[in-house]
Write a protein that holds these residues in place. Structure first.
Motif, PDB file in Angstrom:
ATOM      1  N   ASP A  24     -15.368  -4.144 -12.699  1.00  0.00           N
ATOM      2  CA  ASP A  24     -16.723  -4.130 -11.933  1.00  0.00           C
ATOM      3  C   ASP A  24     -16.529  -4.882 -10.500  1.00  0.00           C
ATOM      4  N   PHE A  25     -16.519  -4.221  -9.268  1.00  0.00           N
ATOM      5  CA  PHE A  25     -16.282  -4.953  -8.163  1.00  0.00           C
ATOM      6  C   PHE A  25     -17.317  -5.739  -7.821  1.00  0.00           C
ATOM      7  N   ASN A  26     -18.443  -5.402  -8.001  1.00  0.00           N
ATOM      8  CA  ASN A  26     -19.536  -6.488  -7.396  1.00  0.00           C
ATOM      9  C   ASN A  26     -19.511  -7.946  -8.264  1.00  0.00           C
ATOM     10  N   PHE A  27     -19.306  -8.015  -9.437  1.00  0.00           N
ATOM     11  CA  PHE A  27     -19.239  -9.076 -10.358  1.00  0.00           C
ATOM     12  C   PHE A  27     -17.920  -9.632  -9.939  1.00  0.00           C
ATOM     13  N   ASN A  30      -5.701  -1.444 -14.538  1.00  0.00           N
ATOM     14  CA  ASN A  30      -4.623  -2.010 -14.148  1.00  0.00           C
ATOM     15  C   ASN A  30      -4.549  -1.597 -12.275  1.00  0.00           C
ATOM     16  N   VAL A  31      -5.195  -0.302 -12.085  1.00  0.00           N
ATOM     17  CA  VAL A  31      -5.197  -0.233 -10.793  1.00  0.00           C
ATOM     18  C   VAL A  31      -6.395  -0.535  -9.973  1.00  0.00           C
ATOM     19  N   THR A  32      -7.271   0.120 -10.379  1.00  0.00           N
ATOM     20  CA  THR A  32      -8.742  -0.319  -9.945  1.00  0.00           C
ATOM     21  C   THR A  32      -9.079  -1.570 -10.000  1.00  0.00           C
ATOM     22  N   GLY A  33      -8.804  -2.150 -11.384  1.00  0.00           N
ATOM     23  CA  GLY A  33      -8.912  -3.870 -11.440  1.00  0.00           C
ATOM     24  C   GLY A  33      -8.397  -4.460 -10.447  1.00  0.00           C
ATOM     25  N   THR A  34      -7.084  -4.009 -10.152  1.00  0.00           N
ATOM     26  CA  THR A  34      -6.432  -4.789  -9.164  1.00  0.00           C
ATOM     27  C   THR A  34      -6.740  -4.854  -8.013  1.00  0.00           C
ATOM     28  N   PHE A  35      -7.308  -3.438  -7.438  1.00  0.00           N
ATOM     29  CA  PHE A  35      -7.959  -3.455  -6.205  1.00  0.00           C
ATOM     30  C   PHE A  35      -9.131  -4.026  -5.930  1.00  0.00           C
ATOM     31  N   ASN A  36     -10.019  -4.407  -7.173  1.00  0.00           N
ATOM     32  CA  ASN A  36     -11.028  -5.083  -6.945  1.00  0.00           C
ATOM     33  C   ASN A  36     -10.729  -6.796  -6.802  1.00  0.00           C
ATOM     34  N   ILE A  37      -9.688  -7.153  -7.202  1.00  0.00           N
ATOM     35  CA  ILE A  37      -9.239  -8.530  -7.111  1.00  0.00           C
ATOM     36  C   ILE A  37      -8.875  -8.702  -5.655  1.00  0.00           C
ATOM     37  N   LEU A  38      -8.050  -7.670  -5.163  1.00  0.00           N
ATOM     38  CA  LEU A  38      -7.419  -7.786  -3.934  1.00  0.00           C
ATOM     39  C   LEU A  38      -8.418  -7.592  -2.631  1.00  0.00           C
ATOM     40  N   GLY A  58       1.660   1.238  -9.413  1.00  0.00           N
ATOM     41  CA  GLY A  58       0.396   1.335  -8.351  1.00  0.00           C
ATOM     42  C   GLY A  58      -0.227   0.043  -7.953  1.00  0.00           C
ATOM     43  N   ALA A  59      -0.321  -0.751  -9.133  1.00  0.00           N
ATOM     44  CA  ALA A  59      -0.839  -2.175  -8.502  1.00  0.00           C
ATOM     45  C   ALA A  59      -0.154  -2.887  -7.643  1.00  0.00           C
ATOM     46  N   ASP A  60       1.127  -3.077  -8.163  1.00  0.00           N
ATOM     47  CA  ASP A  60       2.024  -3.644  -7.157  1.00  0.00           C
ATOM     48  C   ASP A  60       2.106  -3.207  -5.511  1.00  0.00           C
ATOM     49  N   GLN A  61       2.294  -2.003  -5.538  1.00  0.00           N
ATOM     50  CA  GLN A  61       2.313  -1.261  -4.364  1.00  0.00           C
ATOM     51  C   GLN A  61       1.131  -1.567  -3.646  1.00  0.00           C
ATOM     52  N   LEU A  62       0.113  -1.436  -4.179  1.00  0.00           N
ATOM     53  CA  LEU A  62      -1.579  -1.759  -3.697  1.00  0.00           C
ATOM     54  C   LEU A  62      -1.436  -2.942  -3.284  1.00  0.00           C
ATOM     55  N   SER A  63      -0.986  -4.203  -3.839  1.00  0.00           N
ATOM     56  CA  SER A  63      -0.932  -5.546  -3.534  1.00  0.00           C
ATOM     57  C   SER A  63      -0.297  -5.744  -2.316  1.00  0.00           C
ATOM     58  N   LEU A  64       0.982  -5.034  -2.211  1.00  0.00           N
ATOM     59  CA  LEU A  64       1.950  -5.157  -1.077  1.00  0.00           C
ATOM     60  C   LEU A  64       1.521  -4.653   0.247  1.00  0.00           C
ATOM     61  N   SER A  65       0.492  -3.572  -0.015  1.00  0.00           N
ATOM     62  CA  SER A  65      -0.149  -3.124   1.336  1.00  0.00           C
ATOM     63  C   SER A  65      -1.463  -3.888   1.622  1.00  0.00           C
ATOM     64  N   TYR A  66      -1.951  -4.677   0.732  1.00  0.00           N
ATOM     65  CA  TYR A  66      -2.899  -5.675   1.165  1.00  0.00           C
ATOM     66  C   TYR A  66      -2.207  -6.608   2.116  1.00  0.00           C
ATOM     67  N   PHE A  67      -0.924  -7.084   1.678  1.00  0.00           N
ATOM     68  CA  PHE A  67      -0.122  -8.075   2.433  1.00  0.00           C
ATOM     69  C   PHE A  67       0.145  -7.554   3.697  1.00  0.00           C
ATOM     70  N   LYS A  68       0.745  -6.274   3.951  1.00  0.00           N
ATOM     71  CA  LYS A  68       0.885  -5.789   5.239  1.00  0.00           C
ATOM     72  C   LYS A  68      -0.085  -5.322   5.999  1.00  0.00           C
ATOM     73  N   THR A  69      -1.199  -4.844   5.377  1.00  0.00           N
ATOM     74  CA  THR A  69      -2.318  -4.289   6.188  1.00  0.00           C
ATOM     75  C   THR A  69      -3.352  -5.367   6.750  1.00  0.00           C
ATOM     76  N   PHE A  70      -3.794  -6.334   5.657  1.00  0.00           N
ATOM     77  CA  PHE A  70      -4.691  -7.274   6.112  1.00  0.00           C
ATOM     78  C   PHE A  70      -4.142  -8.795   5.875  1.00  0.00           C
ATOM     79  N   ASN A  71      -2.688  -8.908   5.847  1.00  0.00           N
ATOM     80  CA  ASN A  71      -2.281 -10.233   5.842  1.00  0.00           C
ATOM     81  C   ASN A  71      -2.671 -11.084   4.616  1.00  0.00           C
ATOM     82  N   LEU A  72      -3.248 -10.509   3.683  1.00  0.00           N
ATOM     83  CA  LEU A  72      -3.861 -11.162   2.523  1.00  0.00           C
ATOM     84  C   LEU A  72      -2.398 -11.955   1.962  1.00  0.00           C
ATOM     85  N   PRO A  73      -2.559 -13.182   1.592  1.00  0.00           N
ATOM     86  CA  PRO A  73      -1.409 -13.922   0.945  1.00  0.00           C
ATOM     87  C   PRO A  73      -1.170 -13.673  -0.519  1.00  0.00           C
TER      88      PRO A  73
END
Length: 335
Positions: free
Chosen positions: A63-66, A100-108, A154-169
């Protein structure tokens, strides 16, 4: 006082980590999976004297909003929540994508929105598949041999993309096989222990010739703590193995536990319902932990054969006392 938001807090690794963070005087918001029984899992056993710094919230990482609202005012996010268990991923692969993927996206995305200072994503050694080289460092090819492993890649690669694209730590921590008190009976070491505790002369297992880099829970928790306290910015955007660079076959584990229990056994291997499909079985997992040593000053204590045996004994003794807890359905893991 640093404020830490942790998902998957009520599970095996999560509950041990919450306990350690509270001992170290962190303020913790612990997300548990919402259920109609108001069950907070292993968090029910957190020492009351530490609960002043603990806020338990029930919800769902899907749940993204949550998540976006809950994560506000946190300094560090530790994402452990995941749908685990390889056999179930054969039956319900979409559920693994959703959690695992959508949940990780919501965290990122929520971490990005709320300027979180450090985001720790939990991976798994299963992303490597069977070893193509030993030991397995972070550059080892990724090979999904189950829908579960694919969802974690998928979750790991999405996480790395947020580091590379948005400089998320972001830091990705990749524990190899963890064991110890509170682990689910579905895992191989508790399953073996349970069969010995039930005085079964026949020990039923699937493949016993596979090798795993087994890590005691205290060492894995220490690895997470090292990331939490680290001031080294070089850890951001990195995938870091937590392992011992030692491995044992399942057959060896059975022999160790037989010695601890002082009970003889007959091994019934290749039990059909315990076998993975042939191309899904991972034969060997062995961590190269040089990056963790270099970047985190990581130093696991349970490495020698003697210390490993003692950790297994400590685990066996814990289950011998706690095997009848309502949280365990031990009869489901005997035959």
């Amino acid at each position: 006082m640093k404020r830490i938001f942790i998902t998957g807090s009520d599970g095996f690794i999560g509950s041990h980590l919450v306990n350690k963070l509270l001992i170290k005087n962190y303020k913790v918001t612990a997300l548990t999976y919402y259920n109609s029984f108001n069950d907070i899992g292993w968090l029910r056993y957190i020492d009351k004297k530490f609960k002043k710094n603990l806020k338990i919230v029930a919800g769902d990482v899907r749940d993204f909003n949550f998540i976006n609202n809950l994560i506000k005012k946190s300094d560090i996010v530790i994402h452990l929540a995941a749908l685990i268990g390889i056999p179930y991923s054969y039956k319900s692969p979409k559920s693994y994508i959703d959690v695992n993927v959508t949940g990780t996206f919501n965290i990122l995305e929520s971490s990005k929105n709320n300027n979180i200072k450090k985001v720790i994503i939990t991976s798994t050694s299963e992303v490597y598949g069977s070893a193509q080289k030993l030991p397995m460092d972070e550059n080892h090819p990724l090979s999904a041999q189950s829908p579960y492993a694919a969802s974690k890649i998928g979750a790991d690669q999405l996480s790395l993309s947020y580091f590379k694209t948005f400089n998320l730590p972001v830091v990705i921590i990749r524990p190899f096989n963890t064991f110890g008190p509170r682990q689910s009976m579905r895992a191989v070491i508790p399953t073996i222990i349970n069969q010995f505790l039930k005085n079964k002369k026949n020990i039923f297992l699937g493949s016993v010739d596979t090798y795993r880099d087994f890590n005691f829970i205290d060492d894995i928790v220490d690895g997470f703590i090292k990331v939490v306290i680290s001031k080294n910015k070089k850890i951001f955007g990195e995938q870091i193995n937590l392992g011992t660079n030692k491995f044992y076959s399942i057959n060896e584990i059975v022999k160790f536990i037989s010695s601890i229990s002082k009970k003889k056994y007959k091994l019934i291997k290749n039990k059909n319902e315990r076998l993975r499909p042939k191309n899904s079985e991972v034969d060997k997992l062995l961590a190269c932990n040089k990056k963790a040593i270099r970047l985190l000053n990581y130093s696991p204590k349970v490495v020698s054969k003697k210390s490993f045996f003692n950790a297994l004994k400590k685990t066996y003794n814990w289950y011998s006392i706690n095997q009848n807890l309502p949280i365990y359905k031990t009869s489901d893991y005997i035959e």
